[in-house]
Design an enzyme around this catalytic site. Structure first.
Site: not given
Ligand code: NAD
Ligand code: TYD
Length: 337
Positions: A125-127, A151, A155
């Site tokens: 992730t970019d985070e 988190y 990562k």
């Molecule tokens: P999500 O929380 O929607 O899904 C995570 C999945 O992983 C779930 O299906 C969960 O059951 C499974 N899981 C959790 N722990 C597990 C374990 N120990 N073994 C097997 N499965 C397990 O997450 P997402 O938003 O789809 O993100 C997917 C990936 O992308 C993550 O690695 C996250 O760090 C990365 N990512 C997410 C975002 C975003 O904006 N959502 C952005 C950049 C990177």
């Molecule tokens: P989020 O979707 O949790 O992603 P991330 O923290 O990984 O970037 O949040 C996106 C942005 O929105 C972040 O700046 C936090 C803000 N946010 C709110 O202002 N209110 C909320 O209830 C949530 C869940 C997020």
């Protein structure tokens, strides 16, 4: 013989979109999905896919003997989406972030090295880069890692383990660092699906702090396409940023959602800020553009309209989630804020 790809965390948001993408694009691909089905994993995310080319295994990526058995079975690639992914939840139970995001990645990586899996893609992730100031240049792949939450720290640790594995043992994986995703099947605890679903139900939209934090939003289909390109053509040992080049302050995003839904701005409720809240994320994507010719297809207004249409058309999907365990989390996190 069909190409077998192991997707972990395939019942979550991005993983399920990725599986759908793979099965649609390639008739000769076989997908194995290893997912623990945590609160974020949902079998309904994969309803309707072609079952003849799909195998589901319920299990933990940190379970070394299970992972050994799965990886031994001639997988061409491992795409590791499995994670605890919500910053706010990492404030309450950091241990599961350490177990899955760090230990789980190490277990998968070890198995990949043992069986010399040709491609291991770590979805990071970019985070991991931390926060930018308003006038800073977007992060490049060479920016230092400076995470702010459990988190993002977990990562970042996984990214480091991948680099260490390359230096110590010569096994090269690929790391992708995506920006904030949005689109169908996103669990309604994250900003966009939470605000869309709350707005549809005429409930308040809880904006943290002053709402001027900036995120770089990418439509999930764009992210999946980039990951797939990297799976095929990315250089082993490299890191690739995958950004949407669509920076939006949270409050602007909130107003866009209300506007598309025709809901009043009086639903906006400013609440206490998140501790350690990163101010701005933005990614420089010159590398993936230049090396692989990738560019995002969606910008925020079009992508958000498509996403809102999906949430309007799939109320059953998110209403079921919001009525379960989720309610306890929501009350604990937002009440009295
Ligand atoms: P999500 O929380 O929607 O899904 C995570 C999945 O992983 C779930 O299906 C969960 O059951 C499974 N899981 C959790 N722990 C597990 C374990 N120990 N073994 C097997 N499965 C397990 O997450 P997402 O938003 O789809 O993100 C997917 C990936 O992308 C993550 O690695 C996250 O760090 C990365 N990512 C997410 C975002 C975003 O904006 N959502 C952005 C950049 C990177
Ligand atoms: P989020 O979707 O949790 O992603 P991330 O923290 O990984 O970037 O949040 C996106 C942005 O929105 C972040 O700046 C936090 C803000 N946010 C709110 O202002 N209110 C909320 O209830 C949530 C869940 C997020």
């Amino acid at each position: 013989m069909p190409t077998k790809i192991l997707v972990t965390g395939g019942c979550g948001f991005i993983g399920s979109n990725f599986i759908r993408y793979l099965l649609k694009q390639y008739p000769d691909i076989q997908v194995v999905n290893l997912d623990l089905l945590t609160y974020a994993g949902n079998l309904a995310n994969l309803q309707g896919i072609d079952q003849s080319r799909y195998t589901f295994i319920k299990g933990d990526i940190a379970d070394a003997s299970l992972v050994d058995r799965v990886v031994k079975d001639q997988v061409e690639a491992i795409i590791n989406f499995a994670a605890e992914s919500h910053v706010d939840r990492s404030l309450y139970h950091p241990e599961s972030f350490i177990n899955t995001n760090i230990l789980g990645t190490q277990v998968l990586l070890e198995a990949a090295r043992r069986y010399q899996v040709p491609r291991f893609i770590q979805i990071s992730t970019d985070e991991v880069y931390g926060s930018l100031g308003a006038d800073d240049d977007p992060f490049t792949e060479k920016s230092p890692l400076d995470p702010s939450s459990t988190y993002s720290a977990s990562k970042a640790a996984a990214d480091m383990l991948i680099k260490a594995c390359e230096k110590s043992f010569g096994y090269k994986a690929i790391i992708t660092r995506g920006s904030n995703n949005y689109g169908p099947y996103q669990f309604p605890e994250k900003l966009i699906p939470l605000f869309i679903s709350n707005a549809i139900e005429n409930k308040p939209l809880p904006v943290y702090g002053d709402g001027l934090q900036v995120r770089d939003w990418i439509f999930v289909e764009d992210h999946c396409e980039a990951i797939d390109l990297i799976r095929q053509k990315g250089k082993l040992g490299e890191v690739y940023n995958i950004g949407g080049v669509s920076e939006y302050p949270n409050i602007e995003m909130t107003k866009t959602i209300l506007n598309v839904l025709g809901k009043p701005e009086s639903l906006i409720k400013y609440v206490k800020d998140r501790p350690g809240h990163d101010r701005r994320y933005a990614l420089n994507i010159s590398k993936i553009k230049k090396e692989l010719g990738w560019n995002p297809k969606y910008q925020v207004p079009a992508g958000i309209k498509k996403t809102i249409d999906w949430y309007l058309g799939n109320k059953d999907w998110w209403q079921k989630i919001k009525s379960g365990e989720y309610r306890k989390y929501y009350e604990k996190h937002y009440q009295g804020r």
